[in-house]
Design a protein around this motif. Structure first.
Motif, mmCIF file in Angstrom:
data_model
loop_
_atom_site.group_PDB
_atom_site.id
_atom_site.type_symbol
_atom_site.label_atom_id
_atom_site.label_comp_id
_atom_site.label_asym_id
_atom_site.label_seq_id
_atom_site.Cartn_x
_atom_site.Cartn_y
_atom_site.Cartn_z
ATOM 1 N N LEU A 36 0.823 -1.200 0.000
ATOM 2 C CA LEU A 36 0.000 0.000 0.000
ATOM 3 C C LEU A 36 0.862 1.257 0.000
ATOM 4 N N LEU A 37 1.942 1.266 0.810
ATOM 5 C CA LEU A 37 2.827 2.425 0.858
ATOM 6 C C LEU A 37 3.504 2.656 -0.485
ATOM 7 N N ARG A 87 2.391 1.807 -3.422
ATOM 8 C CA ARG A 87 1.415 2.289 -4.386
ATOM 9 C C ARG A 87 1.102 3.763 -4.162
ATOM 10 N N ARG A 88 0.965 4.182 -2.895
ATOM 11 C CA ARG A 88 0.698 5.595 -2.619
ATOM 12 C C ARG A 88 1.874 6.473 -3.024
ATOM 13 N N ARG A 89 3.081 5.985 -2.770
ATOM 14 C CA ARG A 89 4.262 6.767 -3.159
ATOM 15 C C ARG A 89 4.346 6.910 -4.670
ATOM 16 N N ARG A 90 4.028 5.836 -5.385
ATOM 17 C CA ARG A 90 4.037 5.894 -6.844
ATOM 18 C C ARG A 90 2.991 6.894 -7.350
ATOM 19 N N GLU A 91 1.801 6.863 -6.753
ATOM 20 C CA GLU A 91 0.758 7.812 -7.160
ATOM 21 C C GLU A 91 1.166 9.249 -6.847
ATOM 22 N N ARG A 92 1.829 9.462 -5.690
ATOM 23 C CA ARG A 92 2.268 10.813 -5.326
ATOM 24 C C ARG A 92 3.306 11.332 -6.323
#
Length: 223
Positions: free
Chosen positions: A134-135, A137-142
């Motif tokens: 999850l972390l 994926r969020r970092r990639r989206e950011r």
């Protein structure tokens, strides 16, 4: 035959027998059965509940998983022979001691603890993997959002620069004809002043007095 039973406890017993010179088989058969009174007098092999095979090189065997306070009959024969009365012995198991009960409980508790620990480790590993996924994926989206924002800002800067450049060019194009209309004769006057040779004519000397007589031309008319 001289079969003896030693070290009797609530769950185990050691059976000892002398080696049989007449037994040419590769192993002995150790047969035992609880409640021997229910057995037939013929001691048939099919009447025994358990049977263990022991190599002929050995002369003892520990019978396990017995029931406490129970009467057993045990017989030792050659490989496939039916036992006789002199090849059997009757014995009684003892009450289960507290040490064995405690050991059984400890083993059970240890097994439960090990199983619970393994399950907890598996659950913790699964949760950790989920959190890391999850972390990431969020970092990639950011990062993708930041790239899009920087690209939009760059486009805005280019658009503003182009707009300013076009505005400056428009202003310059508007100011240039105004200057020419405001001073239309200044350019012609400046051209005439910069070229004074146009107004000067050569002085022709006379042969008599050698006086210089200026020749009048367009300059007087211009002046």
């Amino acid at each position: 035959m001289g079969i003896t039973v030693q070290n009797i406890t609530g769950n185990t017993a050691m059976v000892i027998w002398p080696k049989m010179a007449s037994c040419a088989d590769s192993f002995y058969s150790v047969m035992y059965h609880p409640n021997w009174n229910s057995m037939l007098s013929s001691y048939s092999r099919n009447s025994f509940q358990k049977e263990e095979r022991v190599p002929t090189s050995r002369s003892s065997f520990v019978v396990e998983n017995l029931t406490p306070l129970t009467t057993y009959i045990v017989c030792v024969t050659c490989q496939s022979a039916n036992p006789s009365s002199d090849q059997c012995r009757v014995f009684n198991t003892l009450e289960q001691d507290l040490a064995s009960v405690s050991n059984t409980k400890k083993e059970l508790a240890l097994g439960i603890w090990l199983t619970s620990s393994v399950l907890l480790l598996i659950i913790a590993a699964a949760l950790l993997y989920g959190c890391l996924h999850l972390l990431c994926r969020r970092r990639r989206e950011r990062l993708q959002g930041q790239d899009r924002t920087s690209e939009q800002d760059h486009k805005k800067v280019q658009t503003n620069s182009m707009a300013r450049t076009s505005e400056k060019l428009g202003r310059q194009s508007q100011q240039t004809p105004y200057t020419e209309e405001k001073h239309p004769g200044a350019i012609q006057l400046a051209t005439i002043i910069e070229n004074p040779a146009v107004c000067k004519e050569p002085i022709m000397p006379t042969s008599k007095s050698q006086e210089r007589v200026p020749t009048t031309g367009r300059c007087s008319a211009i002046n």
